[in-house]
Design an enzyme around this catalytic site. Structure first.
Site, short mmCIF file in Angstrom:
data_model
loop_
_atom_site.label_atom_id
_atom_site.label_comp_id
_atom_site.label_asym_id
_atom_site.label_seq_id
_atom_site.Cartn_x
_atom_site.Cartn_y
_atom_site.Cartn_z
CG ASP A 8 -3.94 -4.49 2.39
OD1 ASP A 8 -2.89 -4.03 2.05
OD2 ASP A 8 -3.75 -6.06 2.68
CG ASP A 10 -1.00 -6.89 -3.01
OD1 ASP A 10 -1.55 -6.95 -3.94
OD2 ASP A 10 0.41 -6.37 -2.79
CG ASP A 19 4.66 -5.58 -5.20
OD1 ASP A 19 4.27 -4.92 -6.28
OD2 ASP A 19 4.74 -5.11 -4.20
CG ASP A 99 4.25 -1.66 1.29
OD1 ASP A 99 4.70 -0.75 0.79
OD2 ASP A 99 4.79 -2.50 2.23
CG ASP A 179 -3.36 -9.46 4.19
OD1 ASP A 179 -2.35 -10.06 4.26
OD2 ASP A 179 -3.51 -8.43 3.44
#
Length: 243
Positions: A8, A10, A19, A99, A179
Site C-alpha cells: 500500500d 499512504d 491526498d 488508493d 495499514d
C-alpha cells in the site's frame, strides 16, 4: 522462485496520507467547506477530483504541487527497504497498489530516487489537462461489495498474478504490506506460506485480529506479521531470501 512484495502507499510507504498532504500547496493550507463537505462515503477519488480542481482554481501550478508532494515523510525504515529491493531485483519484484493516484506516487518515489525499486504502480490514473489542472480517474470498476467503487485491491492483485503466471512467472512467497481497511480484501487471496504484514496500531491489524477471534485462522490463510518500521519488514524479507 522470486519473492513479490506488495505495498500500500499512504501510511505504509509514506508516513502520512498523500491526498491530505497535497492541501499544503494551497496558500491557506485549508479547503473551503463547500469542497470538504462534498465527500460521499466510498467515493474518495471523485472527491479528490474536486479538491484538485479547487487547487487549480487557486492558480497553483503542477510544479508547485509536485514540490510539496516531494516533502511528504517516508515511514521509518522504508527508504532502506526500498533500496534493498532495488539492489536485489533479480530475486524480488515489487508493486504498489494504492488508493492515492499514479502522479502523486511517481512524484514522491522519483523525488526520493526510489522509483526504480517499484516494478508497477496500480492506482487511480492522474494526468494534467490543457489548463494545467490535475484530473483523476478511478483505477477500474468492479463488483466487490467490500471495497470502494474505484478499486478492489484483491482484483488488482489477482489480475497481476494471473498475468505473471501466463508469462511463466510464479512467486515463491508474497509479502502484502498495508495499514488500512481496503487492504483486508487482498489478504484473502494469499496462500499459507505468504505473509500479510499490517502496520501496528492501524486499521488492518485490528480487522485481522477481529477476524481471528470470529472465524479462527481459516479466513486468512497467510501468516500475519505486524510491523512498525520498514526495518522489521526488511528483516523478514532477508530471512525469506536466505531460507
Amino acid at each position: 522462485m522470486k519473492i513479490l512484495v506488495v505495498f500500500d502507499f499512504d501510511h505504509t510507504v509514506v508516513d502520512d496520507n498523500s491526498d491530505i498532504w497535497v492541501i499544503k500547496c494551497l496558500p491557506s493550507q485549508t479547503l473551503p467547506n463547500s469542497v470538504r463537505g462534498s465527500y460521499r462515503k466510498g467515493h474518495w477519488t471523485e472527491y479528490m477530483g474536486r479538491v484538485m480542481t479547487y487547487i487549480g482554481d487557486q492558480g497553483v501550478i503542477p510544479d508547485r504541487v509536485r514540490s510539496v508532494m516531494e516533502t511528504i515523510p517516508f515511514t521509518p525504515g522504508m527508504t532502506d527497504l526500498l533500496t534493498f529491493i532495488f539492489e536485489n531485483k533479480s530475486s524480488v519484484d515489487c508493486i504498489v497498489i494504492s488508493d492515492s493516484n499514479t502522479m502523486f506516487i511517481d512524484w514522491i518515489l522519483k523525488g526520493a530516487g526510489l522509483r526504480a525499486a517499484v516494478d508497477q504502480v496500480f492506482s487511480n490514473t492522474a494526468s494534467i489537462n490543457e489548463s494545467g489542472y490535475m484530473e483523476l480517474q478511478q483505477h477500474h470498476s468492479h463488483d466487490c461489495d467490500k471495497c470502494p467503487v474505484n478499486m478492489c485491491k484483491r482484483k488488482v492483485l489477482e489480475a497481476y498474478l494471473s498475468e505473471k503466471a501466463d508469462g511463466g512467472v510464479e512467486f515463491g512467497r508474497i509479502f502484502y504490506v498495508g495499514d488500512g481497511g481496503n487492504d483486508l480484501c487482498p489478504t484473502f487471496c494469499l496462500r499459507e506460506h505468504d505473509a500479510v504484514m499490517p502496520r501496528k496500531g492501524f486499521t488492518l491489524e485490528k480487522l485481522l485480529a477481529r477476524l481471528n477471534v470470529q472465524e479462527g485462522n481459516s479466513s486468512v490463510g497467510a501468516k500475519v506479521i505486524a510491523w512498525s518500521s520498514g526495518t522489521e519488514i526488511l528483516r523478514e524479507l532477508k530471512a525469506s531470501l536466505q531460507s
